[in-house]
Enzyme design. Sequence first.
Site: not given
Ligand code: ATP
Ligand code: MG
Ligand code: MG
Length: 552
Positions: A33, A259, A269
């Site tokens: 995102e 994760r 983030k």
């Molecule tokens: P955050 O909680 O940091 O905002 P998010 O999952 O909301 O992380 P996205 O931009 O949706 O952020 O993430 C893109 C991809 O990266 C998704 O498929 C997510 O599952 C993966 N991802 C995000 N954080 C991690 C992590 N700590 N370990 C492994 N994969 C991750």
């Molecule tokens: Mg998020």
């Molecule tokens: Mg997400």
Amino acid sequence: DSKKAHNFIESLIKDEISSGKHAGKVVTRFPPEPNGYLHIGHAKSICLNFGIAETFQGECNLRFDDTNPEKESQEYIDAIREDVQWLGYEWAGDIRFASDYFDAIYDFAEELIEKGKAYVCSLNAEQMAEYRGSLTEPGRNSPDRDRPIEDNLQLFRDMRAGKYANGELVLRAKIDMASPNINLRDPILYRIRYADHHQTGDKWCIYPMYDFTHPISDAMEGITHSLCTLEFEDHRPLYDWVLDNITPPARPRQTEFARLNLNYTITSKRKLKRLVDEGVVEGWNDPRMPTVSGMRRRGYTPESIRAFCDMIGVNKAGGTVDVGMLEFAIREDLNARAPRAMCVMRPLKVTLTNYPEDQAETLTLPVHPQNEAMGTREVPWTRTLYIDREDFVEEPPRKWKRLAPDQAVRLRGGYVMTCREVVRDSEGNIVELKCEYDPNTLGVNPEGYKPNGVIHWVSASDSVEVDINLYDRLFNHESPDSDKEGDFLDHLNPDSLVRLTGARVEKSLAQPRNDLPYQFEREGYFFLDAGASEPGRPVFNRTVTLRDSWAK
Ligand code: ATP
Ligand code: MG
Ligand code: MG
């Protein structure tokens, strides 16, 4: 196939292929995102998704999951593209956006309404929460649940046409308000948002929810394996419900993995954004940030990040990885590849009293002691030199391996010298050492005495002044966001940045390379901060120390 699988997802796909469950190309996607910069957790997901595609000679898409226009921006899109590329991965075809599919997603929503599988609901957020029930209580049906199909269709079209205000109506899936899985209790599919979207402008005032958008985007792109983190395991039944109840162009399947959590590190983030917004760090690419761009500026290499992701593996169970492993990965890479140089952090002047004033010579040192192919560098030797203040004491402790009065040390790659006199200023500070060098010791041991050790140095008259940022971990707590009442900002390491001005590097670094950090001998690995440097005045960021100083 005799090659061992890298992770459980790879073995799963191998099994699917050999059993005939999967045929054809393997297609994955990385779906960030654009509401922040990528961090080390995302790197794990990138390595997994692009790695799987590579292993099976398939493809991996880069798709921006852009269904929350208020939190997203072009800045984030640009940064994410750059980071994925820098990590060394190539996505298939053009960049994609979930918003590319807004028309299709809208049509699928109408399809669900027409099938009696979705309805427009007028409960407000508070009522909705109350009707939803809890883990122990089933939910209750919305009073709008049995609205006739024709009315739902008209209301949904009116929502799209802008006849309702933010939050007034939503479109919900009609699934099961008594489901033990709360995600299936008539989840929201669309909500009203009068927001300008970075891709679609003001075309839409209704936006689909992530859980509705994701399976459809995957299907539109012919994704075969939709890999996501464990917190989406409970959403999988909804992912499947969506695809089972529309007529999708393809049938992707979701698989979850754990994760990445790193100790001493924040990987959310939202929290990283707070560090930026509150000015705790310089920006998303502050070298102390666990962002890909921060790590790049710090001197991490794509190779080291990929090696780290390989080391930690991919599995189903969560857990926390020691940040020491990340530091190990960069040390390993740089130990093998970083060019060597000398930098005196806290210069103390040394005059070689028996070296002629008008004389100078050039020493030739290897760029890397174990890798001749990296060539040599020229280091000037002159009558005045600098050594590090910390390499001299007047009253040496036992086993002192550096310089002290009337003791001798070897200057790395140069001659042996003995300290004969300590010069002080009017306040009593040591400002200079007068030393005698031994002209017969270049590359050979002196006769009749033994130097104490080897220290680094630079020529005082023929070296380059630089500034140094000594970076360390941003948090001094193993899990900075663990305590429920406290704030992660309570655990900032006050020494995460120490700035040194007026350090001196050897002359060969007048135009430092900016593709790889240097090993400053005896000090650590340091990378040029090209953005912070001025012409003739380089700034170096410490990537990592030579050894783990945090080891328990
Ligand atoms: P955050 O909680 O940091 O905002 P998010 O999952 O909301 O992380 P996205 O931009 O949706 O952020 O993430 C893109 C991809 O990266 C998704 O498929 C997510 O599952 C993966 N991802 C995000 N954080 C991690 C992590 N700590 N370990 C492994 N994969 C991750
Ligand atoms: Mg998020
Ligand atoms: Mg997400």
